[in-house]
Design an enzyme around this catalytic site. Structure first.
Site, PDB file in Angstrom:
ATOM      1  N   ALA A  41      28.214  85.053  26.159  1.00 61.61           N
ATOM      2  CA  ALA A  41      27.123  84.331  26.842  1.00 61.61           C
ATOM      3  C   ALA A  41      25.665  84.911  26.110  1.00 61.61           C
ATOM      4  O   ALA A  41      24.099  83.661  25.604  1.00 61.61           O
ATOM      5  CB  ALA A  41      26.902  83.684  27.952  1.00 61.61           C
ATOM      6  N   SER A  89      31.892  71.866  14.030  1.00 65.29           N
ATOM      7  CA  SER A  89      31.685  72.544  15.491  1.00 65.29           C
ATOM      8  C   SER A  89      31.482  71.642  16.176  1.00 65.29           C
ATOM      9  O   SER A  89      31.459  69.416  15.798  1.00 65.29           O
ATOM     10  CB  SER A  89      31.269  73.701  15.886  1.00 65.29           C
ATOM     11  N   GLU A 120      41.350  67.263  26.599  1.00 63.17           N
ATOM     12  CA  GLU A 120      41.605  68.100  25.920  1.00 63.17           C
ATOM     13  C   GLU A 120      41.403  70.089  26.367  1.00 63.17           C
ATOM     14  O   GLU A 120      40.469  70.218  26.812  1.00 63.17           O
ATOM     15  CB  GLU A 120      41.707  68.468  24.153  1.00 63.17           C
ATOM     16  N   LYS A 122      39.318  73.368  25.985  1.00 60.49           N
ATOM     17  CA  LYS A 122      39.305  74.378  24.631  1.00 60.49           C
ATOM     18  C   LYS A 122      40.022  75.469  24.588  1.00 60.49           C
ATOM     19  O   LYS A 122      39.476  76.450  25.490  1.00 60.49           O
ATOM     20  CB  LYS A 122      37.271  74.568  24.734  1.00 60.49           C
ATOM     21  N   ASP A 124      40.625  78.762  23.717  1.00 59.75           N
ATOM     22  CA  ASP A 124      39.507  80.291  22.853  1.00 59.75           C
ATOM     23  C   ASP A 124      40.390  80.847  22.383  1.00 59.75           C
ATOM     24  O   ASP A 124      41.111  82.305  22.385  1.00 59.75           O
ATOM     25  CB  ASP A 124      39.688  81.106  24.300  1.00 59.75           C
ATOM     26  N   TYR A 232      45.209  69.927  16.945  1.00 63.76           N
ATOM     27  CA  TYR A 232      43.973  69.203  17.765  1.00 63.76           C
ATOM     28  C   TYR A 232      43.488  68.393  16.985  1.00 63.76           C
ATOM     29  O   TYR A 232      42.975  66.891  17.322  1.00 63.76           O
ATOM     30  CB  TYR A 232      43.653  69.702  18.372  1.00 63.76           C
ATOM     31  N   LYS A 301      36.857  64.063  23.624  1.00 59.76           N
ATOM     32  CA  LYS A 301      36.506  63.067  22.523  1.00 59.76           C
ATOM     33  C   LYS A 301      37.306  60.936  22.992  1.00 59.76           C
ATOM     34  O   LYS A 301      38.328  61.255  23.094  1.00 59.76           O
ATOM     35  CB  LYS A 301      38.144  63.511  21.389  1.00 59.76           C
ATOM     36  N   LYS A 325      32.116  73.414  28.930  1.00 63.22           N
ATOM     37  CA  LYS A 325      32.383  74.859  28.502  1.00 63.22           C
ATOM     38  C   LYS A 325      32.343  75.036  30.150  1.00 63.22           C
ATOM     39  O   LYS A 325      31.085  74.690  31.077  1.00 63.22           O
ATOM     40  CB  LYS A 325      31.229  76.081  28.239  1.00 63.22           C
ATOM     41  N   CYS A 419      30.623 115.932  50.309  1.00 66.30           N
ATOM     42  CA  CYS A 419      30.898 114.517  50.447  1.00 66.30           C
ATOM     43  C   CYS A 419      29.324 113.899  51.053  1.00 66.30           C
ATOM     44  O   CYS A 419      28.270 114.892  51.663  1.00 66.30           O
ATOM     45  CB  CYS A 419      31.385 114.254  52.332  1.00 66.30           C
ATOM     46  N   CYS A 422      28.486 114.350  55.318  1.00 70.70           N
ATOM     47  CA  CYS A 422      28.517 114.741  55.926  1.00 70.70           C
ATOM     48  C   CYS A 422      28.130 116.689  54.970  1.00 70.70           C
ATOM     49  O   CYS A 422      28.493 117.292  55.865  1.00 70.70           O
ATOM     50  CB  CYS A 422      30.195 114.866  56.754  1.00 70.70           C
ATOM     51  N   CYS A 437      36.676 113.154  50.978  1.00 73.16           N
ATOM     52  CA  CYS A 437      35.700 114.214  51.478  1.00 73.16           C
ATOM     53  C   CYS A 437      36.532 115.141  52.812  1.00 73.16           C
ATOM     54  O   CYS A 437      37.644 114.193  53.535  1.00 73.16           O
ATOM     55  CB  CYS A 437      35.012 113.727  52.523  1.00 73.16           C
ATOM     56  N   CYS A 443      33.322 114.607  59.636  1.00 67.86           N
ATOM     57  CA  CYS A 443      32.193 113.459  58.681  1.00 67.86           C
ATOM     58  C   CYS A 443      32.175 111.972  59.229  1.00 67.86           C
ATOM     59  O   CYS A 443      33.486 111.323  60.059  1.00 67.86           O
ATOM     60  CB  CYS A 443      33.244 112.732  57.687  1.00 67.86           C
TER      61      CYS A 443
HETATM   62  S1  IVH Z   1      37.215  69.570  17.986  1.00 70.57           S
HETATM   63  C1  IVH Z   1      35.618  67.483  15.047  1.00 70.57           C
HETATM   64  N1  IVH Z   1      39.339  70.350  19.618  1.00 70.57           N
HETATM   65  O1  IVH Z   1      36.213  75.119  19.529  1.00 70.57           O
HETATM   66  C2  IVH Z   1      35.967  68.394  16.315  1.00 70.57           C
HETATM   67  N2  IVH Z   1      38.295  71.959  19.282  1.00 70.57           N
HETATM   68  O2  IVH Z   1      33.319  74.476  18.829  1.00 70.57           O
HETATM   69  C3  IVH Z   1      36.270  69.834  15.668  1.00 70.57           C
HETATM   70  N3  IVH Z   1      38.417  74.174  19.691  1.00 70.57           N
HETATM   71  O3  IVH Z   1      36.198  75.376  15.942  1.00 70.57           O
HETATM   72  C4  IVH Z   1      37.067  70.651  16.798  1.00 70.57           C
HETATM   73  N4  IVH Z   1      39.454  73.587  21.322  1.00 70.57           N
HETATM   74  O4  IVH Z   1      38.047  76.270  17.298  1.00 70.57           O
HETATM   75  C5  IVH Z   1      39.031  70.727  19.133  1.00 70.57           C
HETATM   76  N5  IVH Z   1      40.715  71.199  22.265  1.00 70.57           N
HETATM   77  C6  IVH Z   1      40.288  71.247  21.089  1.00 70.57           C
HETATM   78  C7  IVH Z   1      39.851  72.788  20.644  1.00 70.57           C
HETATM   79  C8  IVH Z   1      38.715  72.804  19.669  1.00 70.57           C
HETATM   80  C9  IVH Z   1      39.535  74.635  20.698  1.00 70.57           C
HETATM   81  C10 IVH Z   1      37.662  75.051  19.212  1.00 70.57           C
HETATM   82  C11 IVH Z   1      37.586  75.183  17.690  1.00 70.57           C
HETATM   83  C12 IVH Z   1      36.348  74.592  16.819  1.00 70.57           C
HETATM   84  C13 IVH Z   1      35.687  74.759  18.484  1.00 70.57           C
HETATM   85  C14 IVH Z   1      34.464  73.956  18.082  1.00 70.57           C
END
Ligand code: IVH
Length: 681
Positions: A41, A89, A120, A122, A124, A232, A301, A325, A419, A422, A437, A443
């Site tokens: 972040a 991304s 789905e 996300k 990590d 995915y 999606k 997120k 301490c 005390c 202590c 104490c």
């Molecule tokens: S779809 C067209 N689905 O998130 C979309 N990405 O910020 C392509 N990620 O690089 C990505 N879980 O590494 C998709 N269920 C999921 C995901 C996912 C994790 C990651 C992936 C991508 C990043 C995008």
């Protein structure tokens, strides 16, 4: 005017240069060393700041800016792979409103056609593209910058959940599949244990461990790492099979991928409206810590591929998808100071005083630093910028300092050798993590804590005698040890600040009422080290009288289930101290008493000789209370299920222990049945 503008531009240029330098430094640590120093972040914040400045001053934006290169850097050692279809991304959302806005945008783009959403987790980990030709895995490439990635085929071949050959024969001639490679939490924990045992550095989190494992030049190392993959999305597809052409919705495509032997997350759901999306998000956020892998949000999606095409893309992200997120679990703040708290047994605990910071959904102002070793191990110093982590309901912790932001002239922190309350010497016994202590009940801090414990609900249960009042009584010099409670007069109590006559009377009555108690409560109330509620009950049941406990040797004490050599030693030491003997005499002299425990035939108890395991979470009864009751009924309570287990009490969300009990054919009760048993017992 003109010169003013020049100075302003120069200032911004300086700021931009500093940001670029910082971002390059942190990107290098993240992508190349797999050893980030700041939370994601914080990196995102710096990145956005740079983006904003560059948007405001387009003249100052240069090609070498980190904003011009989204994603990872390519390592020299691996062959480069150009993605025929770029790896995209996702746009991020952080609030419900942004999800409603997303749905509204889709609705507009699709000119109000009906649409479904696939939700789905996300994952990590790191994105990967697999290429199958005639069903054979021929290439695996990392995302890299989205256009060009690294060839990690040898390494990916070692991952069990990636099929080397597709099954069912009705696959296209060329099939590119995208997904996430990750390291499950269990495997991550084991890997770090091994790393530390071998004197190697532990990985900061499962994602770094996954990335580090995948970027090994020696694929045997990768093979030893517990990696997994969920798919995915599709990449390039050529020569579809006439019997099984690529499906027209995302959810059906995911099914199809499973049909060809690829893995897909079991958490994926098809949803019909925005409200369901929010519910999905909240539900999975709640279960987050129970999932076997790390996720950092959810992805929504549009399900229909035709509708995805209609919605299209903006720069590098699809318009038809969004990542919602979770709130960041890590943040950075300043360590303003370290306070030292003195506990009931004299243990000194350093507590970090933090500049208030919002993390994991709450504002955090302090966090325990546990002990000297912990501070040394993390090299935490006053004045440091530190990373604070709060995951789920877990208490906040200071992860460590951001060394690149350490101010000059800091010094390692050393806990005081006296301490702070005390002034007595603080000692650290060999083999113990905490220093203590040595003032004992001299104490005031220990005295206050001992009295608070004595009066607490599960001990003598003195209603109305809260922490604040105990502090007042000790500070006013009215109580030195717990026995003085029984000598307090109405006049003395009424004279305390903020104490009305009615409350004073109630307190006197509550103190009086506490005189009738049980032997186990009384033993627990004494605050003997390591003697909790369950141990106190076991002692009372076994020895039946206080005198018998006082006279017992360490060996005899160890006859009691739950009592090991250390606890036995603490008990004997406690009763051997003259000071404690005097307090006991005064307490009994004040009229504290309990009903005699009848010497029951132990073998006649309903759970006599049976080993019982408690697992899962109980909804009605506190776990400790249940444990104590089980012991009272003659059971030996154990934490692991084996052939010797006679009964398993399975609360909600019971997991592997319940499964094992089922496999072994052991009797299982739920909480309601347990309560029923207690009623009968
Ligand atoms: S779809 C067209 N689905 O998130 C979309 N990405 O910020 C392509 N990620 O690089 C990505 N879980 O590494 C998709 N269920 C999921 C995901 C996912 C994790 C990651 C992936 C991508 C990043 C995008």
């Amino acid at each position: 005017m003109a010169s003013e503008k020049m100075t302003e531009e120069n200032n911004v240029r300086d700021q931009i240069n500093i940001l670029k330098e910082q971002l390059n430094y942190h990107a290098h640590r993240y992508y190349l060393l797999d050893d980030p120093e700041i939370p994601d972040a914080e990196y995102d914040r710096l990145f956005r700041r740079l983006e904003t400045l560059e948007q405001q001053y387009p003249d100052l934006a240069t090609l070498d800016s980190p904003t011009q290169r989204v994603g990872g850097q390519i390592l020299e050692h691996f062959k480069q792979v150009a993605h025929q279809i770029p790896m995209l991304s996702l746009s991020n959302a952080f609030s419900e409103q942004e999800i409603f806005d997303f749905a509204q945008r889709i609705d507009d783009l699709l000119e109000h056609e009906n649409f479904n959403i696939v939700a789905e987790p996300k994952l990590d980990g790191l994105a990967i593209s697999l290429r199958y030709e005639q069903g054979i895995l021929v290439q695996a490439a990392t995302r890299g910058d989205g256009q060009t990635g690294e060839d990690v085929t040898q390494n990916v071949r070692t991952i069990q959940s990636v099929p080397l050959k597709l099954i069912n024969n009705d696959y296209p001639q060329v099939l590119e599949v995208r997904g996430e490679i990750f390291m499950p939490k269990g495997g991550f924990k084991k890997l770090n244990e091994i790393q530390l045992k071998n004197g190697d550095k532990a990985f900061a989190n499962p994602r770094n461990a996954a990335a580090g494992s995948l970027r090994q030049l020696d694929s045997r190392v990768t093979a030893s790492r517990p990696l997994a993959m969920y798919c995915y999305a599709l990449g390039l597809v050529e020569g579809e099979h006439a019997d099984n052409p690529i499906k027209t919705t995302h959810s059906d495509i995911l099914q199809q991928l499973q049909h060809w032997g690829l893995s897909v997350s079991p958490e994926i759901k098809r949803l019909e409206n925005c409200q369901q999306c929010i519910v999905y998000y909240q539900n999975i956020m709640q279960r987050r810590s129970d999932l076997p892998y790390e996720i950092d949000g959810v992805v929504f999606k549009v399900d229909s591929i035709a509708q995805q095409q209609k919605a299209g893309f903006i720069s590098r992200a699809p318009r038809w998808a969004i990542a919602y997120k979770f709130p960041a679990e890590e943040a950075i703040t300043r360590l303003m100071g370290i306070d030292v708290q003195v506990g009931r047994t004299g243990a000194l605990t350093p507590v970090a005083r933090l500049k208030p910071v919002f993390v994991g959904g709450v504002t955090v102002t302090n966090a325990t630093l546990h002990n000297q070793d912990e501070i040394d191990r993390k090299d935490i110093r006053i004045g440091d910028t530190v990373i604070v982590r709060r995951a789920g309901d877990v208490i906040p912790e200071v992860v460590g300092p951001v060394l690149s932001r350490r101010p000059e002239n800091t010094a390692p922190y050393i806990l005081p050798d006296h301490c702070p309350v005390c002034g007595s010497v603080a000692e650290r016994v060999d083999g113990e993590a905490k220093s203590r202590c040595t003032g004992g009940l001299y104490c005031p801090a220990q005295r206050k804590e001992a009295i608070k414990h004595f009066a607490s609900r599960k001990a003598m249960d003195i209603d109305g005698l809260g922490d604040k009042l105990v502090e007042q009584l000790v500070e006013a010099g009215l109580i030195h040890d717990v026995s003085n409670l029984y000598q307090l007069s109405l006049k003395q109590i009424s004279a305390l600040e903020r104490m009305g006559p009615k409350s004073a009377e109630n307190l006197i009555q509550a103190i009086e009422n506490s005189k009738l108690t049980t032997l186990s409560r009384f033993i627990y109330a004494l605050g003997i080290r390591e003697v909790g509620e369950a141990t106190a009950l076991a002692l009372a049941n076994y020895f039946k009288t206080l005198t018998a406990i006082q006279l017992a040797t360490e060996e005899e004490l160890q006859e009691v289930a739950d009592v090991g050599p250390i606890v036995a030693h603490h008990i004997v030491t406690f009763f051997a101290q003259t000071h404690n003997q005097e307090v006991l005499t005064k307490l009994l002299g004040a009229g504290i008493h309990w009903p005699k425990i009848f010497i029951k035939d132990k073998d006649a108890l309903p759970l006599a000789g049976k080993t019982v395991v408690l697992t899962g979470s109980l909804a009605v009864m506190a776990r400790n209370e249940a444990k104590a009751k089980l012991i009272e009924l003659g059971a030996k309570v154990s934490s692991s299920v084996s052939k010797k287990t006679a009964l398993v009490i399975a609360g909600e969300k019971a997991g592997s222990k319940l499964t094992k009990a089922q496999e072994l054919g052991i009797e299982i009760m739920d909480e309601a049945q347990m309560l029923e048993l207690f009623n009968q017992g």
